[in-house]
Write an enzyme that holds these catalytic residues in place. Structure first.
Site, PDB file in Angstrom:
ATOM      1  CG  PHE A  87      45.761  18.697  10.125  1.00  0.00           C
ATOM      2  CD1 PHE A  87      45.360  18.118  11.352  1.00  0.00           C
ATOM      3  CD2 PHE A  87      46.686  18.356   9.604  1.00  0.00           C
ATOM      4  CE1 PHE A  87      46.151  16.682  11.713  1.00  0.00           C
ATOM      5  CE2 PHE A  87      47.533  17.300   9.536  1.00  0.00           C
ATOM      6  CZ  PHE A  87      47.055  16.348  10.428  1.00  0.00           C
ATOM      7  CB  VAL A  92      48.350  23.518   9.321  1.00  0.00           C
ATOM      8  CG1 VAL A  92      47.451  24.459  10.155  1.00  0.00           C
ATOM      9  CG2 VAL A  92      48.835  22.375  10.055  1.00  0.00           C
ATOM     10  CB  CYS A  93      43.237  25.415   6.916  1.00  0.00           C
ATOM     11  SG  CYS A  93      42.233  26.858   6.402  1.00  0.00           S
ATOM     12  CB  ILE A  94      46.695  29.687   5.596  1.00  0.00           C
ATOM     13  CG1 ILE A  94      47.488  31.096   6.352  1.00  0.00           C
ATOM     14  CG2 ILE A  94      45.740  30.087   4.666  1.00  0.00           C
ATOM     15  CD1 ILE A  94      48.579  31.459   5.216  1.00  0.00           C
ATOM     16  CB  ALA A 153      46.844  28.123  10.776  1.00  0.00           C
TER      17      ALA A 153
END
Lengths: 127, 99, 130
Positions: free
Chosen positions: C39, C77-79, C82
């Site tokens: 994501f 989820v891409c840090i 995010a």
């Protein structure tokens, strides 16, 4: 690591950029993927189609927007061995631009050639 | 190669651009708002008919039905469900999403 | 066949997340493997457990979590994306001095390298976005 996991053969990754910068975050976050991806030693190309060519224009000054001007980062790609930047000829011309207006050296290609480049890819990332 | 187009052809140029780069034998799958390009008698119908001579064109059935277009799909455009979408991805070496 | 999935848009505003979910479900039903769902951009918002959609609407976040539990999916989820958008797990919240965390069950936060790796490991990478 990636060389082993991919059986010693690098995959061909193409990043397709079709959006202008600043109006949305896609261009910037796409470039962030390119920079991270460079460490994986794959065969990387970048394609700029349509409004994507606007990401590369000289003279971008974002002080008034208070956002980061990410166009200079394209000049750093060479240090990451990302050197295959293809720009669609028709897109440039339609926008009154030429290769001389861009911040980095690129290969200006016809739609036909761009289609061939795309066809040769294993992974196409578009944002 | 499989191309997906998810934008209405009346507001966006994604389909036009896709067709410019889709080579002979490629497949184009219309999804989400992209399915409006599959309708008969529209301003882009001729463009789609012309493209059908060189590429296969599919439209995602749940998206077609959600938009009440099930009786307006032009001849030559094939409907697939999500499973058919998966099959198309399997059958082609790579996927280009024209977002 | 092994699929990698990239989701670039959040839930509800765009159909992208719905299409990606239906694609993943159909692929699993056909016996394919989902190597990873990554994501990115506003797509990270698919991972917030604080969504409360109306009862007569689908719960997109919960649906991802349940599918992940059922099929042991790797939802990443891409840090960087995010953090920009206020999505974090307990460890990230602590590290950044935030008083809350909101990552939904079945999701994990990691770097963009996970997307590249999915591109390398999967037989096909399919992008869903706007």
């Amino acid at each position: 690591m990636t060389e082993e996991s991919a059986g010693g053969i690098a995959k061909k990754f193409l990043y397709v950029n079709r959006r202008a910068p600043y109006g949305s975050i896609y261009g910037l976050e796409s470039l962030e993927v390119v920079l991270i991806g460079a460490a994986f030693e794959q065969d990387v190309s970048l394609a700029f189609l349509g409004d994507g060519v606007f990401q590369l224009t000289k003279g971008q000054d974002t002080k008034g927007l208070e956002v980061k001007n990410f166009s200079p980062t394209f000049r750093a790609l060479e240090d990451y061995d990302v050197t295959k930047l293809y720009v669609e000829k028709e897109a440039l011309e339609a926008r009154g631009l030429s290769a001389a207006d861009l911040v980095v050296p690129v290969e200006v290609v016809s739609a036909q050639r761009m289609a061939e480049i795309m066809e040769a890819q294993d992974v196409i990332l578009s944002f | 190669m499989l191309h997906t187009v998810n934008k209405s052809p009346f507001e966006h140029r994604a389909l036009e651009t896709c067709l410019k780069f889709a080579r002979q034998g490629a497949a184009v799958l219309l999804i989400e708002d992209g399915v409006y390009a599959a309708a008969r008698d529209t301003a882009v119908a001729e463009q789609v008919q012309e493209a059908l001579k060189t590429v296969s064109i599919y439209a995602l059935k749940p998206d077609v039905e959600a938009r009440g277009m099930q009786n307006r799909v032009m001849d030559g455009v094939r409907l697939v469900d999500y499973g058919g979408f998966v099959d198309l991805v399997v059958e082609h070496n790579a996927v280009q999403s024209w977002l | 066949m092994k699929f990698g999935i990239l989701v670039n848009e959040g839930p509800y505003t765009h159909e992208a997340s719905d299409t990606a979910y239906q694609f993943v479900r159909a692929a699993l039903a056909k016996g394919h493997q989902i190597y990873r769902v990554f994501f990115y951009h506003d797509g990270v918002n698919n991972g917030t457990r604080l969504t409360v959609p109306p009862q007569d609407d689908r719960n997109i976040v919960k649906r991802w979590s349940e599918l992940a539990a059922e099929h042991k999916l790797d939802l990443v989820v891409c840090i960087a994306a995010a953090q920009r958008r206020g999505l974090m797990d307990a460890a990230e919240a602590k590290r950044n001095g935030k008083d809350a965390h909101n990552l939904a069950p079945g999701f994990r936060i990691s770097g963009l390298g996970q997307l590249i790796e999915a591109g390398i490991q999967a037989d096909r990478l399919v992008v869903f976005g706007d």
